[in-house]
Design an enzyme around this catalytic site. Structure first.
Site: not given
Lengths: 395, 369
Positions: A114, A117, A232, A365
């Site tokens: 993947q 990022s 995911e 977060e």
């Protein structure tokens, strides 16, 4: 075609096994035949490894095949393909793409990774800056990706790239299927605090991707990627576990085997962690039961949050429990494992590796914001980047 | 061991809807608060309606004994709703009494008594301190000589409205259970001033009270009743925690400070997100206990201990977070948060604090100190 019943499915598997004896047939031949018989993922369409059957009937197939000693398709190694690439290709791909990619993906002949990022875009995925520029029937891709598991063994990658920097950040993205054997793809191991490299950096320099490997419309990349990431989350929150599996089992065994290490304070902490782990396990089980009856709840987010916090607390606790032995580490040798292994390595490894659990797959977060906004209906965080062209955003 | 069913069935959801509707009409918090300050803190009319129309007073009592013949799973759903309303009804005491008496239904008089406890015409409880954990040693506060009981038991739940009390006592044969009519000679009940205004406790004094011994293995019967009540309390705690979360979310959306909804501050959002995660986890643990209570044995004990160890702390966290996030109004008498907090903190102590349940878990799974 009316829905298949469990009994019909069982018959079908037995008929399949009568023609394909796993004891004598070649592993790959068996897996390919299983796919062609619609017994790979029964909820997929006919012709694409499935029977358009209810998803929960998969367990009927799996149980029959397992009992017959059938080879599995190595779910550990191809988890990204199965959990993320396949549902995305099924939903957004065209017929040609589905036919080309799904079978070797499922059999494990082609491993997927993947490419989402980036060093400058982690939790804020839509900020990514890898560019794809159209050149005739091809796209030319330049950029850098990071945190890529399996890139060193994968054949293909799902890739999100920026195709229009003039648009606001969510709108200028497009989704591609990238062949990692193409010129210009360079995979470098990314060494982590554990000493090993589970992940890679992937450098893309002038990589040419045919337009036929675009998934979805130009500019629709964000929507496609969100579909992928939903899958995911389900995959992370949905794994089936027995009581005391995972890290709590490891530390419970340490406790049982080392009476000399026990103190009253450690005892109470151990039991608190044990209860948290057991309650979290039940929450995951409840989530799976909701999925099985076709009404997935939002508990996956709760499980991921709790799993990250617990792993960090348990692994920190374990080092304190071990005392002098907690000062040591098993192996700093640079290695490139295929999977994350929380149970067979040392306590020090678990401690360091668990730090990633509250970062990978969305930081805790960001997850809390998602729970607050999507589940509890609280106001969204103020956004200063929403209507600004991507190229004007501070980076 | 098969995996527990942690979902709610359609029948259970229907039952929930019925109970919630009735409680919405009959049990709003202003009337609960007003009642707490009156000389009739319990709403026995509501209790009789819940018992008579919905069969809630004795869900676990078999139909042939006058109960609803349901399972601990439905009981858990009802407990969630009663927790959500902080309902001032003698649910817990009656649950203890009916569960124990069902186990001794062969004893004289018990078979006739159960239908009346089931339809709400009589209220029962069991004379143990509410803090008694299911695995605690059999109580020894009451001695029986012949059929005459003498002794004092403190913190008996729902005592002030109880017509019948099942009393654990020690006689010449060892542990036994005796049925006491609270109007009998020699019985004195003294209400305590409770931290939880909606669930009362009191002291039972027995001075040479003539009572009827009921059959059965007293140790096993009492333990079963306490296990059922403790496991069901986890569902009640989940319902109350959900109420705390829901009302805090609602408040945070309507209250403005610094020119914006307080729900828009990330510090507030994250606390509420964590609380939501906790409530989700509590629900799974409580459902695990409710499902396990349809059976018995060590697996059941373990599921109940896990649920109590998790839910009884979580509900207190939920009420304390609710109070803090309500700001100043949360500290006032005029807002119901103090009712939630009183119920939450008291129920944390009920049937043993989390630490006691963790100790039991340690025994059951081999993690002794």
């Amino acid at each position: 075609m009316s829905a298949v019943t469990a009994e019909e499915l069982r018959e079908r598997v037995r008929a399949f096994l009568a023609e394909h004896d796993p004891a004598v047939e070649d592993r790959l031949d068996f897996l390919r035949a299983r796919f062609d018989a619609g017994l790979a993922w029964v909820h997929y369409p006919v012709g694409l490894g499935g029977l358009a059957a209810p998803r929960q009937l998969q367990q009927v197939v799996d149980a029959e095949l397992e009992a017959a000693g059938a080879p599995d398709n190595d779910p550990q190694r191809i988890g990204i393909g199965l959990g993320m690439a396949a549902p995305t290709i099924l939903k957004f791909g065209d017929d040609e793409q589905r036919r080309r990619y799904l079978r070797p993906l499922w059999t494990g002949e082609e491993v997927w990774c993947q490419l989402f990022s980036e060093p400058g875009a982690g939790s804020d995925l839509a900020a990514l800056s890898t560019r794809a520029v159209r050149d005739g029937d091809e796209w030319v891709v330049d950029g850098q990706k990071v945190w890529t598991s399996l890139a060193h063994t994968a054949r293909f990658a799902i890739l999100v790239a920026r195709t229009d920097p003039e648009l606001p950040k969510h709108k200028g993205l497009t989704y591609f299927l990238c062949d990692l054997t193409d010129p210009g793809v360079e995979v470098r191991p990314l060494r982590q605090i554990t000493g090993e490299a589970e992940f890679n950096e992937v450098f893309l320099t002038g990589v040419r991707i045919p337009d036929s490997q675009r998934l979805g419309e130009v500019g629709q990349g964000w929507q496609v990627a969100m579909g992928t990431l939903m899958n995911e989350r389900v995959a992370i929150g949905g794994s089936n576990t027995a009581r005391e599996s995972g890290m709590i089992g490891v530390v419970a065994e340490q406790w049982r085997q080392h009476p000399e290490l026990r103190t009253p304070g450690l005892h109470d902490r151990l039991l608190r962690l044990w209860v948290e782990a057991e309650a979290t396990r039940l929450t995951g089980q409840r989530l799976r039961q909701q999925l099985a009856v076709g009404s997935p709840g939002p508990e996956g987010s709760a499980v991921k949050l709790a799993f990250a916090r617990l792993n960090q607390q348990i692994s920190g606790f374990e080092l304190e429990l071990l005392g002098e032995a907690g000062l040591t580490y098993d192996d700093w040798t640079f290695r490139r494992p295929d999977t994350t292994d929380f149970t067979s390595r040392s306590a020090g490894y678990r401690y360091l590796r668990a730090k990633g659990n509250s970062i990978e797959g969305g930081t805790s977060e960001v997850l809390r914001n998602i729970i607050a906004e999507r589940i509890l209906g609280l106001p969204a965080e103020p956004r200063t980047d929403k209507d600004v062209p991507w190229k004007e955003l501070p980076r | 061991m098969s995996a527990p069913d942690l979902l709610y069935s359609e029948v259970e959801e229907d039952l929930r809807a019925g109970v919630r509707r009735l409680l919405r009409d009959r049990c709003d918090w202003t009337s609960v608060l007003a009642r707490c300050e009156s000389d009739q803190p319990y709403d026995l009319d509501l209790w009789r309606t819940l018992a008579g129309e919905l069969g809630l007073a004795a869900l676990l009592v078999p139909e042939e004994l006058g109960g609803a013949g349901a399972s601990a799973r439905e009981l858990g759903v009802v407990a969630e709703e009663l927790g959500r309303a902080v309902a001032p009804v003698p649910f817990l005491g009656n649950l203890l009494a009916t569960t124990a008496l069902t186990e001794c239904a062969d004893a004289e008089g018990v078979r006739e008594l159960l239908p009346r406890l089931s339809d709400g015409s009589l209220v029962g409880t069991v004379a143990v301190p509410l803090t008694t954990a299911p695995h605690a040693p059999f109580p020894s506060a009451v001695k029986a000589e012949g059929a005459t009981l003498t002794g004092t038991i403190t913190s008996v739940v729902d005592l002030e409205v109880a017509d019948r009390v099942l009393v654990p006592a020690t006689d010449e044969d060892g542990p036994a259970l005796y049925l006491v009519d609270t109007s009998a000679a020699g019985v004195t009940t003294t209400p305590a001033t409770p931290l939880d205004l909606t669930r009362r406790i009191g002291t039972l004094d027995l001075s040479a009270v003539v009572a009827q011994r009921v059959g059965g293995d007293a140790v096993r019967v009492l333990r079963r009743a306490l296990t059922v009540a403790a496991g069901t309390l986890a569902s009640e705690q989940t319902g109350l925690a959900q109420l705390c979360l829901d009302s805090t979310v609602e408040y945070a959306l309507t209250r403005y400070q610094f020119g914006r909804q307080i729900a828009s501050f990330q510090a507030v959002k994250h606390r509420l997100a964590d609380l939501w995660s906790g409530v989700s986890t509590a629900r799974a643990a409580a459902r695990g206990a409710a499902d396990a209570l349809t059976g018995s044995g060590e697996e059941t004990e373990l599921a109940v201990a896990v649920a109590q160890a998790y839910c009884s702390d979580l509900v207190v966290l939920a009420a304390e977070e609710a109070l803090q996030l309500h700001g100043g109004i949360g500290m006032t008498w005029e807002h119901p948060v103090h009712l939630y907090l009183g119920r939450a903190k008291s129920s944390q102590l009920a049937f043993g604090i989390a630490e006691r349940h963790r100790a039991r878990i340690a025994e059951l799974v081999g993690l002794e100190s």
